[in-house]
Design an enzyme around this catalytic site. Structure first.
Site, short mmCIF file in Angstrom:
data_model
loop_
_atom_site.label_atom_id
_atom_site.label_comp_id
_atom_site.label_asym_id
_atom_site.label_seq_id
_atom_site.Cartn_x
_atom_site.Cartn_y
_atom_site.Cartn_z
N GLY A 105 3.51 -42.84 -54.28
CA GLY A 105 2.90 -42.18 -55.41
C GLY A 105 1.49 -42.09 -55.70
O GLY A 105 1.04 -42.30 -54.46
N GLU B 250 1.83 -47.25 -51.31
CA GLU B 250 1.84 -46.24 -50.25
C GLU B 250 0.87 -44.96 -51.17
O GLU B 250 1.73 -44.53 -52.27
CB GLU B 250 3.24 -45.88 -49.75
CG GLU B 250 2.44 -45.26 -48.03
CD GLU B 250 3.01 -43.75 -48.47
OE1 GLU B 250 1.74 -43.24 -48.96
OE2 GLU B 250 4.11 -43.03 -47.79
N LYS C 294 14.02 -46.04 -58.62
CA LYS C 294 14.06 -45.58 -59.69
C LYS C 294 13.72 -44.13 -59.01
O LYS C 294 12.70 -43.58 -58.04
CB LYS C 294 12.94 -45.55 -60.73
CG LYS C 294 12.69 -44.25 -61.40
CD LYS C 294 11.82 -43.74 -62.51
CE LYS C 294 10.85 -43.29 -61.64
NZ LYS C 294 10.98 -41.85 -61.63
N CYS D 138 2.06 -36.73 -47.75
CA CYS D 138 0.46 -38.27 -48.60
C CYS D 138 -0.38 -37.87 -47.07
O CYS D 138 -1.69 -38.47 -47.48
CB CYS D 138 0.54 -39.05 -48.58
SG CYS D 138 2.07 -40.06 -47.84
N GLU E 275 -7.49 -34.77 -53.54
CA GLU E 275 -5.83 -34.59 -52.89
C GLU E 275 -5.01 -33.81 -53.60
O GLU E 275 -5.44 -33.52 -54.79
CB GLU E 275 -4.91 -35.51 -52.58
CG GLU E 275 -3.68 -35.33 -52.39
CD GLU E 275 -2.41 -36.36 -52.71
OE1 GLU E 275 -2.48 -37.37 -53.06
OE2 GLU E 275 -2.42 -37.37 -50.89
N GLU F 227 -3.02 -42.99 -59.22
CA GLU F 227 -3.67 -43.49 -59.96
C GLU F 227 -2.52 -44.21 -60.84
O GLU F 227 -3.15 -45.88 -61.03
CB GLU F 227 -3.49 -42.20 -61.21
CG GLU F 227 -3.49 -42.22 -62.63
CD GLU F 227 -3.00 -40.82 -63.42
OE1 GLU F 227 -2.80 -40.03 -62.09
OE2 GLU F 227 -3.50 -40.80 -64.35
N GLY G 23 -0.43 -45.97 -59.26
CA GLY G 23 -0.60 -47.51 -58.53
C GLY G 23 -1.37 -48.26 -58.65
O GLY G 23 -1.87 -49.48 -59.22
P1 NAI Z 1 3.45 -40.62 -59.76
O1 NAI Z 1 2.35 -41.26 -59.51
O2 NAI Z 1 3.37 -39.99 -61.71
O3 NAI Z 1 4.51 -40.37 -59.56
C1 NAI Z 1 5.65 -41.17 -58.32
C2 NAI Z 1 6.31 -41.84 -59.11
O4 NAI Z 1 6.39 -42.49 -59.91
C3 NAI Z 1 7.78 -40.96 -59.74
O5 NAI Z 1 9.15 -41.35 -59.26
C4 NAI Z 1 7.19 -41.01 -60.93
O6 NAI Z 1 8.50 -40.85 -62.05
C5 NAI Z 1 6.99 -42.60 -61.19
N1 NAI Z 1 5.65 -43.07 -61.88
C6 NAI Z 1 4.91 -42.16 -63.15
N2 NAI Z 1 4.12 -43.00 -63.66
C7 NAI Z 1 4.76 -44.41 -63.26
C8 NAI Z 1 4.42 -45.13 -64.62
N3 NAI Z 1 3.28 -45.67 -64.96
N4 NAI Z 1 4.62 -46.46 -63.48
C9 NAI Z 1 5.57 -46.40 -62.96
N5 NAI Z 1 5.81 -45.09 -62.06
C10 NAI Z 1 5.67 -44.11 -62.59
O7 NAI Z 1 2.99 -38.53 -58.79
P2 NAI Z 1 2.81 -37.56 -59.57
O8 NAI Z 1 2.64 -37.63 -61.11
O9 NAI Z 1 3.74 -36.91 -59.41
O10 NAI Z 1 2.18 -36.99 -58.41
C11 NAI Z 1 0.48 -36.56 -59.14
C12 NAI Z 1 -0.05 -36.61 -57.99
O11 NAI Z 1 0.06 -37.77 -57.12
C13 NAI Z 1 0.25 -35.34 -57.13
O12 NAI Z 1 -0.42 -34.05 -57.05
C14 NAI Z 1 0.04 -35.98 -55.25
O13 NAI Z 1 -1.61 -35.50 -55.55
C15 NAI Z 1 0.07 -37.31 -55.32
N6 NAI Z 1 1.42 -37.64 -55.40
C16 NAI Z 1 1.36 -38.88 -53.65
C17 NAI Z 1 2.41 -38.90 -53.09
C18 NAI Z 1 2.34 -39.70 -51.99
O14 NAI Z 1 3.24 -39.18 -51.23
N7 NAI Z 1 1.86 -41.06 -51.89
C19 NAI Z 1 3.53 -38.50 -53.84
C20 NAI Z 1 3.37 -37.66 -54.60
C21 NAI Z 1 2.32 -37.46 -55.81
#
Ligand code: NAI
Ligand code: MG
Length: 497
Positions: free
Chosen positions: A247, A269, A195, A303, A400, A250, A252
């Site tokens: 992602g 990650e 996804k 990240c 972050e 939170e 994770g």
């Molecule tokens: P997110 O963690 O919500 O999104 C990442 C992925 O997880 C997306 O594909 C999203 O659709 C999916 N997702 C969201 N909620 C989910 C759930 N309950 N169960 C399964 N999958 C789910 O991150 P978001 O909201 O886009 O960004 C928020 C913050 O997270 C950013 O400002 C940044 O600080 C951090 N982040 C860190 C990343 C990294 O590479 N470690 C990548 C993206 C965001």
């Protein structure tokens, strides 16, 4: 001599050295009006859709499926069938052929993918062209090489595939994160449901065409688009054997709670707040380039970004002066312009988060510096920012930001640098700048971070494992280590047996 004596008056001397615009043509990319989900080698029509846009000007690009629980269920069933119907028992050398093909096709179509990545995600074309695409292809090449050598990678442990992998990726490196997830999973004999992030689905959808060209058997890779609800449905699907997530910390943590006690394999990650540490014996100009690359690369949507800069007190003033001067030369603007250094912020939500954290930095008493730059009126933009006079307790030093925002702190001794660098719930990466090799080793032993770069930053190679400590997650991607999460082992009873 006569030639030399002639006055050069006819040669105009430019008085303006600004760059002319050099836009990459987007004609190479064809975007459909509407996309469904890629399931069992076919396009499944999406009952519900949402609009994906270009963050540089909010232009609508396509209607994309919002995957339901039923869509996810169909994709997982297709992956399960493909797993049982031969993919898992195919000789490794045969699986490798598909991976090599995918790698070569990505290389051949790299310009098309790079343009689409920059259009849908906002990152500068020079980065998608020179970093994301070459690395994505390299990951497929690398894991293609392992596919028939798993027994040598894990001697006496009898590796076998896990089953169906559910993979959820973020928006900062859409195609590269797809490659990090899909390549090792397939090399090990698993099938996949992936996804993409809701704001950046288009390169993953274009990748389905690469799978068609590579003649990958139907159902080995399935792609379901949608937001967090689609991701959550994938995580809890009982036919999924392994979940891989990149992602926010939170989400994770939420996934880890959901999977506790289910026996599903999990790798996470997550976020980071990396320390980039500069000692007084470092080559300052090189360090400045590394600092800039560390935090302004991909608008800081990284990240492992070097978002906390620790400078040894004795060089604080010259280093900050050099850094601010360098910042003023960064070109912020159209992601498709080949001269752009800093592109658009990925989404309105991310821009809001950056603005909120930057406001908190000003409020808490840090000093803000932003070079003069004219930001486009439409789209999502944020100027490169440096905060000095930052205390460790400030939110900008703890949380972050995931944007082009650097917090500068100071230290006196190596011990103090280590203590401050480790004073974070995260532990993904770190950087050390010094002339002394012994100090690099001393620091690397003490920094609680998955990756420690020395006199460089944000360097990636598919053969090198990447992953975190503490709240940055667990499990490694890349290298031989990156195979392990996609394998089960039947450990032999006696050594050598
Ligand atoms: P997110 O963690 O919500 O999104 C990442 C992925 O997880 C997306 O594909 C999203 O659709 C999916 N997702 C969201 N909620 C989910 C759930 N309950 N169960 C399964 N999958 C789910 O991150 P978001 O909201 O886009 O960004 C928020 C913050 O997270 C950013 O400002 C940044 O600080 C951090 N982040 C860190 C990343 C990294 O590479 N470690 C990548 C993206 C965001
Ligand atoms: Mg979220």
């Amino acid at each position: 001599m006569a030639e030399l004596d002639r006055p050069q008056a006819e040669v105009a001397v430019p008085d303006d050295w600004t760059y002319a615009s050099a836009p990459e043509s987007r004609d190479i990319v064809h975007i459909a009006d509407r996309y469904g989900h890629f399931v069992g080698g076919e396009w499944l029509d999406a009952a519900e859709t949402y609009e994906t846009i270009a963050p540089r000007d909010e232009e609508p690009l396509a209607a994309v499926g919002q995957g339901s629980e039923a869509d996810v269920g169909r994709a997982v069933a297709a992956a399960r069938d493909a797993y049982a119907d031969g993919w898992s028992s195919l000789p490794g050398s045969e699986r490798a052929k598909y991976l090599f093909r995918i790698a070569r096709l990505l290389q051949e179509r790299s310009r098309e993918f790079a343009v689409l990545e920059s259009l849908n995600g906002g990152k500068p074309i020079k980065e998608s062209r020179d970093v994301d695409l070459p690395l994505a292809a390299a990951h497929f090449f690398y894991y293609a090489g392992w596919a028939d050598k798993l027994e040598y990678a894990f001697p006496n442990r009898r590796p076998r595939p896990v089953g169906v992998a559910g993979q959820i990726i973020p928006w900062n490196f859409p195609l590269l994160m797809l490659a990090w997830k899909v390549a090792p999973a397939l090399a090990c004999g698993n099938t996949v449901v992936l996804k993409p992030a809701e704001t950046t689905p288009l390169t993953a959808l274009l990748f389905c065409d690469v799978l068609r060209q590579a003649e990958l058997p139907a159902g080995v890779v399935n792609i379901v688009t949608g937001d967090g609800r689609t991701g959550a449905a994938l995580v809890v699907n009982e036919e999924v054997d392994k979940v891989a997530f990149t992602g926010s910390t939170e989400v994770g943590k939420e996934i880890q709670r959901r999977l506790a006690g289910t026996g599903k394999k999990l790798t996470l990650e997550l976020g980071g707040k990396a320390a980039n540490i500069v000692f007084d014996d470092a080559a300052l100009d090189q360090a400045v380039e590394g600092i800039v690359n560390g935090i302004y690369f991909n608008q800081g949507h990284v990240c492992c970004a070097g978002s906390r800069l620790f400078v040894q007190e004795s060089i604080y003033e010259p280093l900050v002066a050099k850094l601010e001067r360098r910042l003023a030369t960064l070109r912020v603007g159209d992601p498709l312009d080949k001269n752009t250094d800093v592109g658009a912020i990925n989404s309105a939500a991310q821009l809001e988060k950056i603005e909120e954290l930057v406001a908190s930095g000003v409020e808490e008493g840090a000093q803000i510096y932003q070079p003069p730059c004219i930001l486009p009126e439409k789209g999502y933009w944020f100027a490169p920012t440096v905060f000095t006079n930052v205390a460790q307790s400030y939110r900008i030093a703890q949380e972050e930001i995931f944007g082009p925002v650097l917090s500068v702190l100071t230290f006196r001794t190596p011990e103090e640098a280590v203590e401050k660098a480790n004073n974070t719930p995260y532990g993904l990466s770190a950087g050390v700048w010094t002339e002394k090799g012994s100090r690099i080793l001393w620091m690397a032993q003490r920094l609680r971070a998955g990756v420690v770069w020395a006199n460089t930053f944000n360097r990636f190679d598919p053969s090198s494992p990447f992953g975190g400590y503490k709240e940055s997650g667990f499990g490694r991607e890349g290298g031989r280590h990156g195979l392990e999460p996609y394998l089960d082992f039947e450990e032999s009873e006696t050594f050598g047996g």
